[in-house]
Design an enzyme around this catalytic site. Structure first.
Site, PDB file in Angstrom:
ATOM      1  N   PHE A 246      -8.704  -0.858 -15.095  1.00 42.48           N
ATOM      2  CA  PHE A 246      -8.798   0.605 -15.042  1.00 42.48           C
ATOM      3  C   PHE A 246      -7.577   1.268 -15.698  1.00 42.48           C
ATOM      4  CE2 PHE A 246      -7.792   4.171 -11.866  1.00 42.48           C
ATOM      5  CZ  PHE A 246      -8.368   5.159 -12.653  1.00 42.48           C
TER       6      PHE A 246
ATOM      7  N   THR B 281       3.095   0.239  -6.978  1.00 42.26           N
ATOM      8  CA  THR B 281       2.340   1.225  -6.209  1.00 42.26           C
ATOM      9  C   THR B 281       3.214   1.873  -5.138  1.00 42.26           C
ATOM     10  OG1 THR B 281       0.584   1.358  -4.547  1.00 42.26           O
ATOM     11  CG2 THR B 281       1.568  -0.781  -4.831  1.00 42.26           C
ATOM     12  N   ASP B 282       2.792   3.058  -4.696  1.00 45.06           N
ATOM     13  CA  ASP B 282       3.508   3.705  -3.586  1.00 45.06           C
ATOM     14  C   ASP B 282       3.238   2.989  -2.258  1.00 45.06           C
ATOM     15  OD1 ASP B 282       0.845   4.478  -3.208  1.00 45.06           O
ATOM     16  OD2 ASP B 282       1.264   6.626  -3.017  1.00 45.06           O
ATOM     17  N   GLU B 283       2.221   2.093  -2.235  1.00 42.88           N
ATOM     18  CA  GLU B 283       1.844   1.458  -0.967  1.00 42.88           C
ATOM     19  C   GLU B 283       2.927   0.511  -0.448  1.00 42.88           C
ATOM     20  OE1 GLU B 283      -2.287   0.327  -0.686  1.00 42.88           O
ATOM     21  OE2 GLU B 283      -2.829   1.696  -2.296  1.00 42.88           O
TER      22      GLU B 283
ATOM     23  N   SER C 184       2.061  -8.099  -1.250  1.00 44.62           N
ATOM     24  CA  SER C 184       2.192  -8.881  -2.491  1.00 44.62           C
ATOM     25  C   SER C 184       2.848  -8.044  -3.591  1.00 44.62           C
ATOM     26  CB  SER C 184       0.838  -9.434  -2.936  1.00 44.62           C
ATOM     27  OG  SER C 184      -0.019  -8.390  -3.360  1.00 44.62           O
ATOM     28  N   LYS C 185       2.526  -6.751  -3.656  1.00 42.41           N
ATOM     29  CA  LYS C 185       3.157  -5.893  -4.668  1.00 42.41           C
ATOM     30  C   LYS C 185       4.644  -5.709  -4.352  1.00 42.41           C
ATOM     31  CE  LYS C 185       1.542  -4.010  -7.754  1.00 42.41           C
ATOM     32  NZ  LYS C 185       1.252  -4.410  -9.163  1.00 42.41           N
TER      33      LYS C 185
ATOM     34  N   TYR D  27      -2.290  -6.641   0.195  1.00 43.00           N
ATOM     35  CA  TYR D  27      -2.101  -6.107  -1.162  1.00 43.00           C
ATOM     36  C   TYR D  27      -0.698  -5.550  -1.323  1.00 43.00           C
ATOM     37  CZ  TYR D  27      -2.132  -2.568  -4.879  1.00 43.00           C
ATOM     38  OH  TYR D  27      -1.785  -1.789  -5.976  1.00 43.00           O
TER      39      TYR D  27
ATOM     40  N   THR E 206     -11.113 -10.771 -14.890  1.00 45.53           N
ATOM     41  CA  THR E 206     -11.701 -10.989 -13.566  1.00 45.53           C
ATOM     42  C   THR E 206     -12.830  -9.974 -13.391  1.00 45.53           C
ATOM     43  OG1 THR E 206     -10.340  -9.339 -12.432  1.00 45.53           O
ATOM     44  CG2 THR E 206      -9.383 -11.566 -12.680  1.00 45.53           C
TER      45      THR E 206
ATOM     46  N   ASP F 113      -4.769 -16.249 -18.007  1.00 43.17           N
ATOM     47  CA  ASP F 113      -4.552 -16.020 -16.581  1.00 43.17           C
ATOM     48  C   ASP F 113      -3.044 -16.110 -16.304  1.00 43.17           C
ATOM     49  OD1 ASP F 113      -4.368 -16.292 -13.790  1.00 43.17           O
ATOM     50  OD2 ASP F 113      -6.364 -17.219 -13.700  1.00 43.17           O
TER      51      ASP F 113
ATOM     52  N   ASN G  26      -4.608   6.472  -8.350  1.00 45.84           N
ATOM     53  CA  ASN G  26      -5.144   6.993  -9.613  1.00 45.84           C
ATOM     54  C   ASN G  26      -6.645   7.230  -9.503  1.00 45.84           C
ATOM     55  OD1 ASN G  26      -3.278   5.601 -12.382  1.00 45.84           O
ATOM     56  ND2 ASN G  26      -2.535   6.039 -10.343  1.00 45.84           N
TER      57      ASN G  26
ATOM     58  N   ALA H  30      -1.384  -6.400 -14.753  1.00 53.17           N
ATOM     59  CA  ALA H  30      -2.387  -7.338 -14.214  1.00 53.17           C
ATOM     60  C   ALA H  30      -2.125  -7.569 -12.736  1.00 53.17           C
ATOM     61  CB  ALA H  30      -2.325  -8.660 -14.971  1.00 53.17           C
ATOM     62  N   ALA H  31      -3.164  -7.422 -11.939  1.00 50.93           N
ATOM     63  CA  ALA H  31      -3.006  -7.607 -10.495  1.00 50.93           C
ATOM     64  C   ALA H  31      -4.377  -7.645  -9.841  1.00 50.93           C
ATOM     65  CB  ALA H  31      -2.195  -6.446  -9.897  1.00 50.93           C
TER      66      ALA H  31
HETATM   67  P1  NAD Z   1      -7.719  -3.157 -11.794  1.00 54.84           P
HETATM   68  O1  NAD Z   1      -8.090  -4.024 -10.641  1.00 54.84           O
HETATM   69  O2  NAD Z   1      -8.687  -2.138 -12.288  1.00 54.84           O
HETATM   70  O3  NAD Z   1      -7.373  -4.080 -13.059  1.00 54.84           O
HETATM   71  C1  NAD Z   1      -6.595  -5.232 -12.947  1.00 54.84           C
HETATM   72  C2  NAD Z   1      -6.686  -5.994 -14.264  1.00 54.84           C
HETATM   73  O4  NAD Z   1      -5.869  -7.171 -14.130  1.00 54.84           O
HETATM   74  C3  NAD Z   1      -8.109  -6.447 -14.603  1.00 54.84           C
HETATM   75  O5  NAD Z   1      -8.373  -6.210 -15.966  1.00 54.84           O
HETATM   76  C4  NAD Z   1      -8.084  -7.941 -14.321  1.00 54.84           C
HETATM   77  O6  NAD Z   1      -8.960  -8.698 -15.138  1.00 54.84           O
HETATM   78  C5  NAD Z   1      -6.620  -8.294 -14.599  1.00 54.84           C
HETATM   79  N1  NAD Z   1      -6.191  -9.480 -13.854  1.00 54.84           N
HETATM   80  C6  NAD Z   1      -6.374  -9.726 -12.528  1.00 54.84           C
HETATM   81  N2  NAD Z   1      -5.881 -10.949 -12.222  1.00 54.84           N
HETATM   82  C7  NAD Z   1      -5.376 -11.466 -13.373  1.00 54.84           C
HETATM   83  C8  NAD Z   1      -4.732 -12.678 -13.694  1.00 54.84           C
HETATM   84  N3  NAD Z   1      -4.523 -13.633 -12.778  1.00 54.84           N
HETATM   85  N4  NAD Z   1      -4.321 -12.880 -14.973  1.00 54.84           N
HETATM   86  C9  NAD Z   1      -4.536 -11.934 -15.921  1.00 54.84           C
HETATM   87  N5  NAD Z   1      -5.166 -10.760 -15.670  1.00 54.84           N
HETATM   88  C10 NAD Z   1      -5.572 -10.534 -14.410  1.00 54.84           C
HETATM   89  O7  NAD Z   1      -6.334  -2.512 -11.391  1.00 54.84           O
HETATM   90  P2  NAD Z   1      -5.764  -1.051 -11.701  1.00 54.84           P
HETATM   91  O8  NAD Z   1      -6.260  -0.114 -10.667  1.00 54.84           O
HETATM   92  O9  NAD Z   1      -5.955  -0.746 -13.136  1.00 54.84           O
HETATM   93  O10 NAD Z   1      -4.215  -1.290 -11.413  1.00 54.84           O
HETATM   94  C11 NAD Z   1      -3.349  -1.773 -12.439  1.00 54.84           C
HETATM   95  C12 NAD Z   1      -1.953  -1.934 -11.876  1.00 54.84           C
HETATM   96  O11 NAD Z   1      -1.493  -0.688 -11.380  1.00 54.84           O
HETATM   97  C13 NAD Z   1      -1.869  -2.920 -10.709  1.00 54.84           C
HETATM   98  O12 NAD Z   1      -0.677  -3.642 -10.834  1.00 54.84           O
HETATM   99  C14 NAD Z   1      -1.841  -2.026  -9.478  1.00 54.84           C
HETATM  100  O13 NAD Z   1      -1.144  -2.648  -8.426  1.00 54.84           O
HETATM  101  C15 NAD Z   1      -1.091  -0.818 -10.014  1.00 54.84           C
HETATM  102  N6  NAD Z   1      -1.420   0.461  -9.366  1.00 54.84           N
HETATM  103  C16 NAD Z   1      -2.720   0.860  -9.189  1.00 54.84           C
HETATM  104  C17 NAD Z   1      -2.996   2.086  -8.616  1.00 54.84           C
HETATM  105  C18 NAD Z   1      -4.414   2.576  -8.465  1.00 54.84           C
HETATM  106  O14 NAD Z   1      -4.630   3.654  -7.869  1.00 54.84           O
HETATM  107  N7  NAD Z   1      -5.422   1.898  -8.974  1.00 54.84           N
HETATM  108  C19 NAD Z   1      -1.949   2.907  -8.215  1.00 54.84           C
HETATM  109  C20 NAD Z   1      -0.625   2.489  -8.393  1.00 54.84           C
HETATM  110  C21 NAD Z   1      -0.375   1.249  -8.992  1.00 54.84           C
HETATM  111  P1  TYD Z   2      -8.989   3.146  -1.995  1.00 54.36           P
HETATM  112  O1  TYD Z   2      -9.678   3.885  -3.093  1.00 54.36           O
HETATM  113  O2  TYD Z   2      -9.466   1.776  -1.627  1.00 54.36           O
HETATM  114  O3  TYD Z   2      -7.432   3.132  -2.348  1.00 54.36           O
HETATM  115  P2  TYD Z   2      -6.156   2.706  -1.399  1.00 54.36           P
HETATM  116  O4  TYD Z   2      -6.648   1.943  -0.222  1.00 54.36           O
HETATM  117  O5  TYD Z   2      -5.370   1.850  -2.341  1.00 54.36           O
HETATM  118  O6  TYD Z   2      -5.486   3.990  -1.032  1.00 54.36           O
HETATM  119  O7  TYD Z   2      -9.077   4.040  -0.681  1.00 54.36           O
HETATM  120  C1  TYD Z   2      -8.604   5.374  -0.663  1.00 54.36           C
HETATM  121  C2  TYD Z   2      -8.776   5.898   0.742  1.00 54.36           C
HETATM  122  O8  TYD Z   2     -10.184   5.988   1.029  1.00 54.36           O
HETATM  123  C3  TYD Z   2      -8.205   4.976   1.817  1.00 54.36           C
HETATM  124  O9  TYD Z   2      -7.669   5.777   2.882  1.00 54.36           O
HETATM  125  C4  TYD Z   2      -9.414   4.193   2.303  1.00 54.36           C
HETATM  126  C5  TYD Z   2     -10.545   5.189   2.155  1.00 54.36           C
HETATM  127  N1  TYD Z   2     -11.870   4.598   1.854  1.00 54.36           N
HETATM  128  C6  TYD Z   2     -12.981   5.000   2.623  1.00 54.36           C
HETATM  129  O10 TYD Z   2     -12.869   5.824   3.551  1.00 54.36           O
HETATM  130  N2  TYD Z   2     -14.198   4.448   2.333  1.00 54.36           N
HETATM  131  C7  TYD Z   2     -14.356   3.528   1.331  1.00 54.36           C
HETATM  132  O11 TYD Z   2     -15.499   3.043   1.135  1.00 54.36           O
HETATM  133  C8  TYD Z   2     -13.219   3.159   0.547  1.00 54.36           C
HETATM  134  C9  TYD Z   2     -13.340   2.158  -0.559  1.00 54.36           C
HETATM  135  C10 TYD Z   2     -11.997   3.732   0.848  1.00 54.36           C
END
Ligand code: NAD
Ligand code: TYD
Length: 348
Positions: free
Chosen positions: A12, A131-133, A159-160, A156, A37, A60, A186, A83-84
């Site tokens: 994403f 992440t902020d988590e 690990s981050k 999660y 993945t 990988d 995001n 990647a994560a």
């Molecule tokens: P996502 O799950 O959409 O994408 C992760 C990507 O990593 C995928 O393309 C997957 O194929 C690849 N991947 C997974 N395991 C792998 C491996 N072992 N080797 C190589 N590639 C691998 O994740 P995202 O939401 O795009 O998040 C991207 C990064 O940003 C992550 O590190 C996440 O922790 C961080 N992040 C995400 C959010 C959010 O709201 N989504 C917010 C803050 C930080």
């Molecule tokens: P999510 O999109 O999984 O992101 P994160 O857990 O990393 O914040 O979830 C956002 C918020 O929405 C979180 O408080 C969990 C809640 N949630 C639901 O209430 N129902 C759902 O089906 C999902 C996936 C999340």
């Protein structure tokens, strides 16, 4: 041509970062390394396939030898590591997978970069996207700053947090030039429909229940994904070596209010009677260890680097819904097969 390696570029956020870099830096080769993945999808980058400064490598990050070989061959001067395994609910079901990719995978990348840079760190940079988590959960007030102590609760976020510590340790121990960004939730185009917003969009389109965990009063800060990609570009190029930057939207929503806003916009765009989508809202069993509230203080990146979000939440959400409505085939493709299995297990 200098090479910048972006990991997780088929996911994403990674796909938006790759696009930002490929278009903005035609003089740099952008190498997208991704294992593809369930969350990785090359369709996210179809528009870049024929672009000269873009290359994709399937690999990988848990495979140390493969990563070493790729670094040896391509000699990247910069790494942007996204990647994560990224979904909290999946981490509750399978924590070890999160340790393997998020912790071991990150250390493999750090080792490979350390090996090829070999103490010559001039012009080099390892940017870790986090992440902020990692900061844990807030009560009703307060914000996470860069000084907030780490206190992760889910597998999660644990690990981050661990990967963040390793990145800082490579700076402190070996002098590796690093930067970190810790971003809030995001949303936007290409968001995988296991996360709240795209899951609800998908379910509204299919007249399925909108599952709200617990009482729905959990609060998140939401940022449009392209604003995150722009923040990463800024920090990668201009952030202080060894520093970390919080990135957020100054945009807090309780889950239930967010889903109601989404329902209202969807009804309007689908020409449905107001209230049709909200009638699908269904309260379900809570997530174990559910963090009450995340809220980011993004003052540092604003003051030091001039970054600020470019769209309001209502605008960003509207653009996001429009993208999903225009890309129904994408949504169908990613929700067939494995997704069905995941969904019925998670929401049984
Ligand atoms: P996502 O799950 O959409 O994408 C992760 C990507 O990593 C995928 O393309 C997957 O194929 C690849 N991947 C997974 N395991 C792998 C491996 N072992 N080797 C190589 N590639 C691998 O994740 P995202 O939401 O795009 O998040 C991207 C990064 O940003 C992550 O590190 C996440 O922790 C961080 N992040 C995400 C959010 C959010 O709201 N989504 C917010 C803050 C930080
Ligand atoms: P999510 O999109 O999984 O992101 P994160 O857990 O990393 O914040 O979830 C956002 C918020 O929405 C979180 O408080 C969990 C809640 N949630 C639901 O209430 N129902 C759902 O089906 C999902 C996936 C999340």
């Amino acid at each position: 041509m200098d090479t910048i390696l972006i990991t997780g570029g088929a996911g994403f956020i990674g796909s938006h970062v790759v696009r930002e870099f490929v278009n903005k830096y035609p003089e740099k080769k952008i190498l997208n390394l991704d294992a593809l993945t369930y969350a990785g999808n090359l369709e996210n980058l179809k528009d870049l396939e024929a672009t000269e400064n873009y290359e994709f490598i399937k690999a990988d990050i848990t495979d140390a030898q493969a990563i070493f070989d790729i670094f040896e061959k391509h000699q990247p001067i910069g790494v942007i590591h996204l990647a994560a395994e990224s979904h909290v609910d999946r981490s509750i079901t399978n924590p070890l997978e999160f340790v393997m990719t998020n912790v071991i995978g990150t250390v493999n990348l750090l080792n490979a970069a350390k090996h090829i840079w070999n103490g010559n760190f001039e012009g080099k940079r390892f940017h870790h996207v986090s992440t902020d988590e990692v900061y844990g959960a807030l009560g009703d007030t307060g914000f996470f700053t860069e000084e907030t102590s780490y206190d992760p609760h889910s597998p999660y976020s644990a690990s981050k947090a661990s990967s963040d510590h390793f990145v800082r340790a490579y700076h402190d121990t070996y002098g590796m030039p690093i930067v970190l960004t810790n971003c809030s939730n995001n949303y936007g185009p290409n968001h995988f429909p296991e996360k709240l917003i795209p899951l609800c969009i998908h379910n509204i389109l299919n007249n399925k229940p909108l599952p709200i965990y617990g009482n729905g009063k959990y609060t998140r800060d939401w940022l449009y994904v392209i604003d995150h990609a722009k923040a990463i570009d800024l920090v990668f190029h201009e952030g202080t070596n060894g520093g970390s930057y919080n990135v957020g939207g100054f945009n807090e929503w309780q889950n239930i209010d967010l889903v109601k806003e989404l329902c209202a916009q969807m009804d309007e765009k689908l020409n449905r009677t107001a209230g049709t989508s909200a009638a699908l809202i269904t309260y379900v069993k809570d997530r174990p260890g559910h963090d009450l509230r995340y809220a980011i203080d993004a003052t540092k990146i604003n003051k030091e680097l001039g970054w600020t979000p470019s769209v309001t939440f209502e605008e960003g959400l509207s653009k996001t819904i429009d993208w999903f409505l225009e890309n129904k085939q994408w949504l169908e493709n990613v929700t067939s097969g494995d997704y069905q299995r995941y969904y019925s297990q998670q929401y049984k």
